[in-house]
Design a protein around this motif. Structure first.
Motif, mmCIF file in Angstrom:
data_model
loop_
_atom_site.group_PDB
_atom_site.id
_atom_site.type_symbol
_atom_site.label_atom_id
_atom_site.label_comp_id
_atom_site.label_asym_id
_atom_site.label_seq_id
_atom_site.Cartn_x
_atom_site.Cartn_y
_atom_site.Cartn_z
ATOM 1 N N ALA A 57 135.996 30.462 114.243
ATOM 2 C CA ALA A 57 135.084 29.682 114.201
ATOM 3 C C ALA A 57 133.455 29.861 113.639
ATOM 4 O O ALA A 57 133.112 31.468 114.175
ATOM 5 N N GLY A 58 132.607 29.343 113.796
ATOM 6 C CA GLY A 58 131.586 30.094 113.211
ATOM 7 C C GLY A 58 130.337 30.746 115.021
ATOM 8 O O GLY A 58 130.574 30.856 115.708
ATOM 9 N N PRO A 59 128.702 30.851 114.181
ATOM 10 C CA PRO A 59 127.793 31.267 115.227
ATOM 11 C C PRO A 59 127.607 30.104 115.818
ATOM 12 O O PRO A 59 127.964 28.891 116.272
ATOM 13 N N VAL A 60 127.216 30.252 117.203
ATOM 14 C CA VAL A 60 127.204 29.061 118.407
ATOM 15 C C VAL A 60 125.323 29.852 118.413
ATOM 16 O O VAL A 60 124.670 31.038 118.445
ATOM 17 N N ARG A 61 124.767 28.297 119.163
ATOM 18 C CA ARG A 61 123.945 28.407 119.695
ATOM 19 C C ARG A 61 123.333 27.689 120.405
ATOM 20 O O ARG A 61 124.135 27.450 121.234
ATOM 21 N N GLN A 62 121.599 28.074 121.164
ATOM 22 C CA GLN A 62 121.496 26.921 122.646
ATOM 23 C C GLN A 62 120.792 25.790 122.215
ATOM 24 O O GLN A 62 120.377 26.049 121.418
ATOM 25 N N ALA A 63 120.760 24.878 122.956
ATOM 26 C CA ALA A 63 119.524 23.951 123.276
ATOM 27 C C ALA A 63 119.273 23.942 124.696
ATOM 28 O O ALA A 63 119.964 24.356 125.640
ATOM 29 N N MET A 64 118.340 22.730 125.394
ATOM 30 C CA MET A 64 118.017 22.675 126.694
ATOM 31 C C MET A 64 117.577 20.836 126.487
ATOM 32 O O MET A 64 116.927 20.808 125.378
ATOM 33 N N TYR A 65 118.799 20.866 127.231
ATOM 34 C CA TYR A 65 118.476 18.939 127.373
ATOM 35 C C TYR A 65 117.204 18.906 128.035
ATOM 36 O O TYR A 65 116.699 19.107 129.535
ATOM 37 N N ASP A 90 132.292 24.086 110.412
ATOM 38 C CA ASP A 90 132.733 25.056 111.408
ATOM 39 C C ASP A 90 134.483 24.720 111.709
ATOM 40 O O ASP A 90 134.360 23.566 112.844
ATOM 41 N N PRO A 91 135.531 25.099 112.279
ATOM 42 C CA PRO A 91 136.605 24.649 112.686
ATOM 43 C C PRO A 91 136.482 23.929 113.511
ATOM 44 O O PRO A 91 137.284 23.074 114.728
ATOM 45 N N ALA A 92 135.356 24.386 114.949
ATOM 46 C CA ALA A 92 135.266 24.599 116.399
ATOM 47 C C ALA A 92 135.353 23.286 117.051
ATOM 48 O O ALA A 92 134.858 22.662 117.421
ATOM 49 N N ARG A 93 134.495 22.731 115.278
ATOM 50 C CA ARG A 93 133.230 21.233 115.480
ATOM 51 C C ARG A 93 134.732 20.047 115.594
ATOM 52 O O ARG A 93 134.678 19.091 116.506
ATOM 53 N N PHE A 94 136.220 20.005 115.897
ATOM 54 C CA PHE A 94 136.247 19.880 116.306
ATOM 55 C C PHE A 94 137.404 19.506 117.564
ATOM 56 O O PHE A 94 137.518 18.504 118.522
ATOM 57 N N GLN A 95 136.013 20.251 118.223
ATOM 58 C CA GLN A 95 136.354 19.936 120.466
ATOM 59 C C GLN A 95 134.749 20.604 120.784
ATOM 60 O O GLN A 95 135.051 21.279 121.057
ATOM 61 N N GLY A 96 134.112 19.752 119.508
ATOM 62 C CA GLY A 96 132.603 20.635 120.373
ATOM 63 C C GLY A 96 131.744 21.137 119.733
ATOM 64 O O GLY A 96 131.511 22.387 119.209
ATOM 65 N N ARG A 97 131.823 19.970 118.328
ATOM 66 C CA ARG A 97 130.463 20.801 117.363
ATOM 67 C C ARG A 97 128.532 20.920 118.865
ATOM 68 O O ARG A 97 127.811 21.905 118.387
ATOM 69 N N GLN A 98 128.799 20.445 119.803
ATOM 70 C CA GLN A 98 127.531 20.147 120.578
ATOM 71 C C GLN A 98 127.825 20.174 122.196
ATOM 72 O O GLN A 98 128.888 19.109 122.333
ATOM 73 N N VAL A 99 127.501 20.857 123.379
ATOM 74 C CA VAL A 99 128.406 20.867 124.025
ATOM 75 C C VAL A 99 126.808 21.074 125.358
ATOM 76 O O VAL A 99 126.920 22.467 125.162
ATOM 77 N N HIS A 127 133.568 16.245 115.998
ATOM 78 C CA HIS A 127 134.004 16.068 115.250
ATOM 79 C C HIS A 127 135.374 15.179 115.995
ATOM 80 O O HIS A 127 136.466 16.343 116.348
ATOM 81 N N MET A 128 136.660 14.503 114.725
ATOM 82 C CA MET A 128 137.350 14.731 115.932
ATOM 83 C C MET A 128 138.832 14.391 115.210
ATOM 84 O O MET A 128 138.753 13.797 113.654
#
Length: 533
Positions: free
Chosen positions: A102-110, A162-171, A209-210
């Motif tokens: 999996a690649g880099p992880v960043r943050q955001a806020m709603y 990012d291979p992890a995009r198949f279980q949450g590009r953004q959560v 992505h699915m």
């Protein structure tokens, strides 16, 4: 201290250190002081933060005051994927995700009323404000506070592959308390009660992505490979079931991206109740308890499904043949799948109730020990059901897998309710300075056989240091730095929220048959300033 009192205190401390478990995302960013003490503050509630941790502690505030705080936090989550010997998905062997990370992880806020901003940052900076009011001689203290009661933010959109995009590009899961009318009542010199009504804005965002690597899809793909010519057409097939009618793009593979999904929901007004009690019979000893009520939070928002050519063309080819429409009708398949389908959705997602009890021991002036035990009802998250305003054509394909209602998406969770411990130590080298240390072994509410990359939360350990300095004016400042880390290792077929390879595992195991290993790290820095007015 009398010998029997010391014996009682020691017995309570030993009882609180018995093995116990549990935490998900609660109390990770709620209070600068509490973080410094491993969130073990129920018997020594920290000023206006008592609104959350034990509103009975508000009765100890005997003046008007304001509390301002800021915290910065970053979350990092890594994962690697490997196929073990003998890997096969319906006769398919070469998964392009095997051997990737999996690649880099960043943050955001709603942002309430605005939504998810376009920027992605290495961390988030969140301010909060609280106020308390006390009339001299009154047994009551009134207060309100704003704080983040619950938060997790994972953004993997930096790397499009990012291979992890198949279980949450953004959560994004957050619960922001913006108003919390509260009262503390001093019943006697040693006993206080309190209540607060936190009113929260909750946000829930999943963008992913699915793909659907399972045996049945693999068998379909293998059948196509044997029946359909490379050019993607077969005259005989037109008078059959249309397996080749979708051309090259309609050739089914369990490893292809099939679709993308985005769900974005909020609950702008969601009140709960906190009830607390604090018993302080001696300056060196105190007991506290708080019940934080949960809610069946009703979210509403919008969704978007984007179907890739594979399934769209496959269904189109099926319905362009002689017997394909009959087979499709028997199997409950859609007659067509649009490229984009969007609309409104709703869901009831429980906010778990929470019970926490604690003890404070200060055998000598220079040392204080806090120990807390907490229990949160994460078992309420057995499954999350999302209700759409129409039948989702893409989900109609899932009727093959025994999912009858394509206007609903049920995502299994299977979380559990357990008990969590927290430990806090304070040293007082001077009257003005307090040094703080915290340790919280957070055994996860996500069982090992339910872990996934939507909630990559294994057992973790939280370590914290901090200080508090009191000025002669009565104001004080607190600083805290915390670090939390946990690792997980999910061998193939060990978590049916992520990597099970069974015949009907369509919802949802995007890494079927893979060994998945990963970790999560949280860095936290907080500052608070309290002053009288």
């Amino acid at each position: 201290m009398a010998p029997h009192c010391r014996l009682l205190a020691a017995a309570c401390a030993v009882a609180c250190t018995l093995p116990a478990h549990a935490a998900l995302v609660e109390n990770l960013t709620t209070s600068v002081t509490a973080m410094a003490l491993g969130n073990a503050v129920t018997a020594d509630p920290p000023g206006i933060d008592s609104v959350h941790f034990n509103p009975a502690g508000l009765a100890r505030i005997q003046y008007d005051m304001e509390s301002q705080s800021f915290f910065a936090a970053s979350i990092r989550s890594n994962a690697s994927f490997r196929t073990p010997p003998g890997f096969s998905i319906g006769g398919w062997y070469d998964d392009p995700l095997s051997g990737t990370k999996a690649g880099p992880v960043r943050q955001a806020m709603y942002v309430p009323t605005y939504g998810m901003p376009g920027w992605r940052l290495p961390g988030v900076l969140i301010p909060s404000l609280g106020m308390a009011f006390h009339k001299e001689g009154s047994p009551f203290t009134f207060a309100t506070n704003s704080y983040m009661a619950q938060a997790i933010s994972i953004d993997r959109t930096t790397d499009p592959n990012d291979p992890a995009r198949f279980q949450g590009r953004q959560v994004q899961l957050q619960r922001l308390v913006y108003l919390s009318p509260s009262v503390g009542y001093r019943f006697s010199d040693t006993l206080s009660f309190g209540a607060s009504i936190p009113i929260a804005h909750s946000a829930f965002v999943v963008d992913t992505h699915m793909r659907f690597p399972n045996e049945l899809l693999g068998v379909f793909g293998s059948l196509q490979k044997g029946w359909c010519p490379e050019s993607g057409g077969n005259v005989i097939d037109v008078f059959g079931f249309g397996l080749c009618g979708g051309g090259r793009e309609g050739m089914v593979s369990p490893f292809k991206k099939a679709a993308s999904m985005r769900l974005e929901m909020t609950a702008p007004f969601d009140p709960t109740i906190n009830l607390g009690v604090l018993w302080e019979p001696k300056p060196w000893f105190a007991l506290g308890a708080v019940y934080q009520g949960g809610s069946k939070t009703r979210y509403s928002g919008n969704y978007e499904f984007r179907a890739d050519p594979m399934l769209r063309n496959f269904v189109k080819g099926l319905n362009s043949s002689l017997f394909g429409p009959i087979a499709g009708a028997v199997l409950g398949l859609p007659t067509s799948i649009p490229e984009v389908q969007h609309g409104n959705l709703s869901a009831t997602i429980p906010f778990p109730s929470h019970l926490q009890v604690g003890i404070k021991l200060r055998p000598v002036r220079y040392v204080q020990l806090n120990v807390d035990a907490s229990y949160a009802r994460w078992s309420d998250w057995n499954a999350l059901t999302f209700e759409f305003d129409q039948s989702i054509r893409l989900l109609e394909v899932a009727r093959l897998y025994g999912i009858p209602d394509s206007s609903k998406l049920k995502i299994p969770r299977g979380y559990k309710s357990v008990v969590n411990m927290g430990y806090g130590l304070q040293l007082f080298p001077t009257q003005s300075l307090a040094l703080r240390f915290g340790y919280e072994p957070r055994k996860s509410s996500v069982p090992a056989d339910k872990i996934d990359l939507i909630a990559p939360l294994p057992d973790t350990k939280l370590y914290s240091v901090g200080l508090n300095y009191k000025f002669k004016s009565g104001s004080d400042i607190s600083l805290t730095a915390s670090y939390m880390k946990g690792d997980f290792n999910a061998p193939a077929n060990s978590s049916c929220n992520m990597n099970c390879n069974t015949f009907l595992n369509v919802i949802y195991n995007p890494f079927a048959g893979h060994d998945v290993a990963g970790d999560i790290k949280v860095h936290y820095v907080g500052f608070s300033y309290n002053h009288r007015f």
